[in-house]
Structures are given as C-alpha cells and as structure tokens.
Write an enzyme that holds these catalytic residues in place. Structure first.
Site, mmCIF file in Angstrom:
data_model
loop_
_atom_site.group_PDB
_atom_site.id
_atom_site.type_symbol
_atom_site.label_atom_id
_atom_site.label_comp_id
_atom_site.label_asym_id
_atom_site.label_seq_id
_atom_site.Cartn_x
_atom_site.Cartn_y
_atom_site.Cartn_z
ATOM 1 N N GLY A 353 11.615 52.564 1.859
ATOM 2 C CA GLY A 353 12.718 53.166 2.609
ATOM 3 C C GLY A 353 12.737 54.653 2.366
ATOM 4 O O GLY A 353 11.738 55.249 1.913
ATOM 5 N N GLY A 354 13.884 55.287 2.639
ATOM 6 C CA GLY A 354 13.996 56.720 2.451
ATOM 7 C C GLY A 354 13.831 57.139 1.009
ATOM 8 O O GLY A 354 13.462 58.271 0.705
ATOM 9 N N GLY A 356 11.603 55.906 -1.035
ATOM 10 C CA GLY A 356 10.215 55.794 -1.441
ATOM 11 C C GLY A 356 9.740 54.358 -1.348
ATOM 12 O O GLY A 356 10.244 53.570 -0.541
ATOM 13 N N VAL A 358 8.535 50.623 -3.468
ATOM 14 C CA VAL A 358 8.679 49.827 -4.687
ATOM 15 C C VAL A 358 7.548 48.804 -4.733
ATOM 16 O O VAL A 358 7.325 48.065 -3.761
ATOM 17 C CB VAL A 358 10.040 49.110 -4.745
ATOM 18 C CG1 VAL A 358 10.143 48.273 -6.011
ATOM 19 C CG2 VAL A 358 11.186 50.120 -4.696
ATOM 20 N N LYS A 373 9.124 51.923 -8.867
ATOM 21 C CA LYS A 373 9.667 52.708 -7.759
ATOM 22 C C LYS A 373 8.983 54.066 -7.730
ATOM 23 O O LYS A 373 9.097 54.859 -8.658
ATOM 24 C CB LYS A 373 11.174 52.877 -7.929
ATOM 25 C CG LYS A 373 11.844 53.747 -6.883
ATOM 26 C CD LYS A 373 13.331 53.830 -7.158
ATOM 27 C CE LYS A 373 14.040 54.782 -6.236
ATOM 28 N NZ LYS A 373 15.491 54.872 -6.541
ATOM 29 N N ASP A 469 26.420 54.446 -4.118
ATOM 30 C CA ASP A 469 25.697 53.707 -3.081
ATOM 31 C C ASP A 469 25.810 52.203 -3.323
ATOM 32 O O ASP A 469 24.814 51.476 -3.301
ATOM 33 C CB ASP A 469 24.232 54.134 -3.043
ATOM 34 C CG ASP A 469 23.549 53.795 -1.712
ATOM 35 O OD1 ASP A 469 24.278 53.518 -0.729
ATOM 36 O OD2 ASP A 469 22.304 53.800 -1.654
#
Length: 665
Positions: A353-354, A356, A358, A373, A469
């Site tokens: 995703g934004g 990076g 995993v 990650k 988040d």
C-alpha cells in the site's frame, strides 16, 4: 496408648529438627527431574530454555522435601544460593526465570512468556496453586503489573509479584553503601542468595555480580512474610523459565540449597561454559594449539574474503548515522533480512500500500516467523514515520499490540520487522466472502482487545501514544485469533499532562474525527472516534463509508443513528451473524460506537470507560431510545449537556435530534 504417644513424640522431634542440604557445582549426575526443554549440557550447565520460542523449561530436585513442621504447620527456614546467566541472541529477551517451591513438577495449564511456565491466564493468582517463586524477569508485562523489564519479584501463587525491585546490588566501601544497577540480560553470571527465616518470618533476596561478596551486604529485597499458608508440608524445589515471541537461553551454572541451615557458598572461580551471543576470545586459543602452519590457507581465505567483500559491498554495506545510535540494540543486518525473505521475493509478499510492502519471512538463526515491512521510498515523510514506528512500538509491551522485533536501515531501504500474524487483518474477515465469518463472541473479544491496547497507549504507558490510524485494517489476528493493534507509522508520543503538538492531518477517510479537518490536531479523543468506527463496522459488517449502498446508508454512523431513532437498531447488524449474537451486548456495542463517534471531542468516553463497558465491569449508562440520554453521576448530581449528534461537514450546528451527554471525562 503408650506406643502411640511415643511415636507422636518421635515424629514431632524429628520434624522439628529436620534439615537437608545439597550442592551442585556441576549438574552432571545431579538428582534432578527435568521436563519441557530443560537439559543438562555437556559442560554441566542446567539449561532451562534454548534459542527457540515459545518454550517452557522446568528443573526440580527429584525428591520431595519437607518445608513445614508437621506438628504446628509453620514453615521451616531455608536458604539457597545459585548462579544464573541469561543469553539474549535476538533483539529482545524472552521473559525470564524463577526459583520455585511447588507441590508439583508438572504444570499442565502453564503458559510461556509472562507466566514463566508456572501458571496460565485462568490459574494465575489461584490460592490453591500453593507455589512460592522468586522471579528474575526480563520483559515488562503490564498485564501482570511488572514494574519494568529488569526486575526481581516475590511471587505467591501468581506472577503478579507481591513485592518487586529493579535488579541491583548494594556495595559497602569505606563505611558507605551504594546501590548499583544490574542487567539481568548482560549475559554475565549473576549470583543470587534467597534466605527465609521461619522464626522471624523474613525473606531476603540478594544479588551481585561474580566476584563481589554480595551475600553479606544489604539485600535487594527484605520482605516480611509468613510462608506457612503458601507452602505445603512436602514440596519440590527448583527452577522454571519460559520464552515468548523471542527466545533466551536461561542457564543455571551452580546451585546449593539447605533447609534449617545455610546453603553452602559457591565457588565461582571455575564456572562451566554456557551459551553467549557475545564474541569470545577463548576460541582463538584452539588455533594456537595446532602444530602445523596455516599461513597459506589463511592468505587464501583472506584473498577470497576481500574479493567477496568488494563484490557484495554494494548489497550489504550499512552506514550507521548519528540518529541510529539510540536504537542500535534493536538493529538487524540487511543480510539477515534479505535471507529471511529470500531476497524479498514476490512469492513472500503478503501486503502492500502507500506505506510500502510487507513480506513474510523466517529468521535464519532462530526460525522465527516474521513480517518484514519495507517502507515505501516514495513516501514524503518516510524517515519521520520510520523513526516514529521504531521509537514508539519498539518500546511498547502489551498482549494486544503487534510486537516489533527489530529494524534495519541499508542505504535508502528502511525496514521494520514484526512478529508474523498468521490470520492477517480484521477487515479481511469482515468484508471478504472468501474468509469464514467471525462469530459474535470472537468479534466481542477482538473489540475488547483493541480497547485494551488503546487504553494502554493512552493512559498506562510512560508516555501518551496517539495511534492516529485506528481501523480494522490495522487490527491483526494472531494464531489464537487475538486482536493485535499494529502499524504505528503515524503514531505520536507526548508526556502525560501535556498537549499533542501534531498539526498534519493524517489517517484514513471514514475513521478521521471531524475536528481533525479544522485543527489537524490528533488527540486521544480522535483515536476514540476512530475506534467508534471500528465498533460500528464490526457489529454491522460493513465499512464506515460505502458508496455502493443506498444514499441513506452510505455513511455508517448516520445509518445507525437513523435506525436507532426509528427503533430498528437490529436492522444494521451484520447478516452474516445469522441472528447468533447476544442482543444486549450488540446493542451496547452499537450505542457505544455512536457515543465514541460524537462530534464534540470532550463528550466522547475515554478508552478506560470504553474498556470497562466492554468488559462488563461497569454497567453501560441508561440511554433513552428517543432522546439518547446518557447520564453520569458526579458529586451526587446528574449533569447533562445538550448537543447535536449528527454532523454535517458543511455545518457544525445541524441537528435532527439532540443527544444529551454528560462529560466524557
């Protein structure tokens, strides 16, 4: 009658004069009962655990010993001295070890990690355990009230210590006594003396490094306690240790013990070999003993090494910068990470995703499964977010947080290593049809776990941690389907009693508190708002915003609000639950979700309140379906504050129906 009286007289005198002593400078041939992974090594060391996880090791003197006077039930005096060492081959130690007096050598219900191989979640604290222990704990667990990650504690029937102290020793020189800190994970041998006076009812625990006469000095812990209620008449004595998500070697090098007497002093001048992760020069002496010249071989190896170094330097070269020094002990080499992920092969990719990518990996030395990650290089704030994640979650310890095991920086690559969560993220189970639906009990347990994690972050850790988040995609599920809150790339820390200084709006659309768009300031209240969205989506089985739904159902919180006004609250419940849920619990969760989603930050509940409601410790306030009245008694008076519940982005004062809420604090 005369014979019976004589036998009774003999028994009383025998029990009152009972004494026993033994001493092991090597455990070869020792009268020991081993179970779990404990073993006697070739050098004669009693090794309780090895470099694997999670494991339990027990080692007890094989014979039952008499610890109480049979005539009056009082506990005998006892004394023990031993030398132990804890080797930490990974970045974090795996729990600790304990000296134990127990009615059994088998602990079928025991768990590893914070329970030290002695108890489990349900049995911890049960007075029927009748277990006495002195723990040497290397991992702080808030669940059992640990004071820090380097402490000694006195445990009676529970690993929640009755009294504990940071590991240290006292030194008296020139009539002046000073205290010196002692690292349990230094890998150096540590001497321990534990002495109980059955007459004075006094327990002393003393520690010191090798070579310092700590036994005659001031005890680290001097605790007045009568062990008679805890100890049975006949019990076993020995050691227990455990590892958790990471591993440690727990080694006992020497041991002496005595009842109604003083344990023999140990000779620490010739301690046996035990595993160490630190480099040692001892192995070099082996080369000097070889009577042939190895110069040509050494030159050849050196030449090959130089060539390989030049070829591979571009891949594995690592430059340590000033800011890294603070986090140095938790650093993995790039080579280790590359080997763990098979060179970051696409087959090992488990998420992207934004933030990076995993990858799933297996650490080459320990076999530990990890999630690696790789922070996206395109991220504008990547270094700041990387540091935030390492400096925040890297120091946190809680059963409902994803454990951060380490990190790595190699040129432009920023890498964070976590414990691998085999069941992935919560959102996959809520919104994907290819996953089996979660039952209500599972969902309620997950919600309570996330609430416990946020309570720890907001109120129980040494600083306030704002996650920023909180969402279902960042709630991961471990092997037992326990909730683990993860992804701390946006987290911010500040001191208790001060204000957050964040001004940048970050987070995920649908979970952002309305005040964030005006102030950009993240607070614990904004985390509560995000958690409110999680409460609603777990109960309803849909995302906070879904543009594919009818207009009146697009915004989840508005839809739930309309249904509760119309007396149709259960219409919003996830149909995949198929009616199998506790109506009282799911109604409470939905209303709690609305309360957490209140547009006025100060009127939201704290995470402590949220957890108490979910745990059932505190009854949920009575709420009128028509007026949504929440009452809270303060100073024998009920306070009410009228405010709009619904929030229109274009107007902060629009309202259809008023919510009457007391202050959420």
């Amino acid at each position: 009658m005369l014979l019976q009286a004589l036998l009774l007289f003999l028994a009383m005198n025998l029990s009152s004069s009972y004494d026993i002593a033994f001493n092991y400078s090597s455990f070869h041939g020792a009268n020991m009962s081993l179970n779990g992974v404990s073993e006697i090594t070739g050098s004669g060391v009693l090794q309780l655990t090895n470099n694997s996880q999670p494991l339990i090791g027990h080692a007890f003197y094989s014979n039952l010993l008499q610890f109480k006077n049979s005539s009056n039930g009082s506990a005998f005096s006892f004394s023990t001295a031993f030398v132990f060492a804890i080797t930490v081959p990974l970045v974090f130690p795996g729990s600790g070890l304990a000296f134990v007096i127990s009615p059994t050598t088998h602990f079928e219900e025991a768990d590893s990690a914070q329970y030290l191989g002695l108890f489990g979640l349900t049995g911890n604290g049960d007075p029927q355990n009748q277990v006495f222990a002195v723990e040497f704990d290397t991992l702080r667990n808030i669940d059992v009230g640990d004071i820090d990650s380097n402490h000694v504690g006195i445990d009676l029937n529970s690993v929640r210590s009755n009294v504990s102290a940071h590991a240290a020793y006292y030194l008296t020189e020139n009539n002046k006594t000073t205290i010196h800190n002692l690292s349990l994970t230094s890998e150096d041998p540590i001497q321990v003396w534990i002495e109980y006076d059955g007459t004075e009812k006094l327990l002393n625990v003393t520690l010191s490094p090798i070579g310092i006469a700590g036994r005659t000095g001031q005890p680290l812990i001097s605790y007045g306690v009568d062990l008679s209620p805890t100890l049975q008449e006949f019990m076993y004595v020995g050691f227990s240790a455990s590892t958790g998500i990471v591993a440690s070697y727990h080694s006992i090098l020497e041991w002496s013990f005595a009842i109604n007497g003083r344990a023999r002093d140990l000779d620490t001048s010739k301690l046996p070999w035990y595993p160490r992760s630190k480099s040692s020069s001892k192995g070099l002496s082996m080369v000097s003993m070889i009577g042939i010249s190895l110069s040509s071989i050494i030159v050849a190896i050196a030449a090959i090494s130089v060539i390989l170094f030049i070829v591979r330097r571009g891949t594995y070269e690592e430059i340590v910068e000033d800011w890294e020094l603070e986090y140095g002990p938790h650093r993995f080499s790039y080579k280790e990470i590359s080997m763990a992920t098979n060179g970051f092969r696409d087959e090992e990719l488990i998420g992207f995703g934004g933030f990076g990518k995993v990858y799933k990996g297996v650490m080459p030395d320990s076999g530990l499964q990890v999630a690696v990650k790789q922070v996206a290089q395109e991220s504008e704030h990547r270094v700041r977010e990387f540091l935030a994640e390492v400096s925040s979650i890297g120091k946190l310890r809680h059963r409902n947080l994803v454990p951060l095991l380490g990190w790595c920086k190699q040129r432009a690559d920023l890498i964070i290593v976590y414990e691998y969560m085999p069941h992935g993220s919560l959102d996959k189970y809520l919104f994907n049809d290819d996953k089996p639906p979660l039952g209500w009990k599972q969902r309620h347990k997950i919600l309570k776990g996330v609430a416990s994690a946020l309570l720890y972050l907001h109120e129980q850790w040494e600083q306030v941690v704002i996650h920023r988040d909180v969402k279902a995609g960042n709630v991961l599920l471990d092997a037992e389907m326990n909730a683990r809150l993860g992804d701390f790339g946006l987290a911010r820390l500040y001191e208790h009693g001060s204000d957050s200084q964040t001004t940048r709006v970050v987070g995920t659309f649908g979970y952002l508190a309305p005040e964030m768009s005006r102030t950009g300031k993240a607070t614990t209240e904004s985390d509560v708002f995000s958690y409110g969205a999680v409460l609603l989506e777990v109960a309803c089985g849909r995302r906070p915003i879904d543009g594919q739904r009818p207009p009146e159902e697009i915004i989840l919180v508005d839809w739930v609000w309309e249904c509760i006004k119309g007396g149709k609250l259960l219409d919003v419940v996830d149909p995949r639950l198929e009616g199998c849920f506790d109506i009282g619990e799911i109604t409470m969760v939905l209303r709690l979700g609305l309360w957490c989603s209140h547009p006025v930050p100060t009127l939201r509940p704290s995470m402590k309140q949220v957890y108490q409601y979910l745990d059932g410790d505190v009854p949920f306030p009575e709420i009128s379906v028509t007026k949504m009245v929440v009452q809270e008694k303060k100073n024998d008076q009920y306070s009410f504050l009228e405010t709009s519940y619904r929030h229109d982005p274009s107007s902060s004062s629009s309202a259809d129906t008023a919510i009457l809420l007391s202050g959420g604090r």
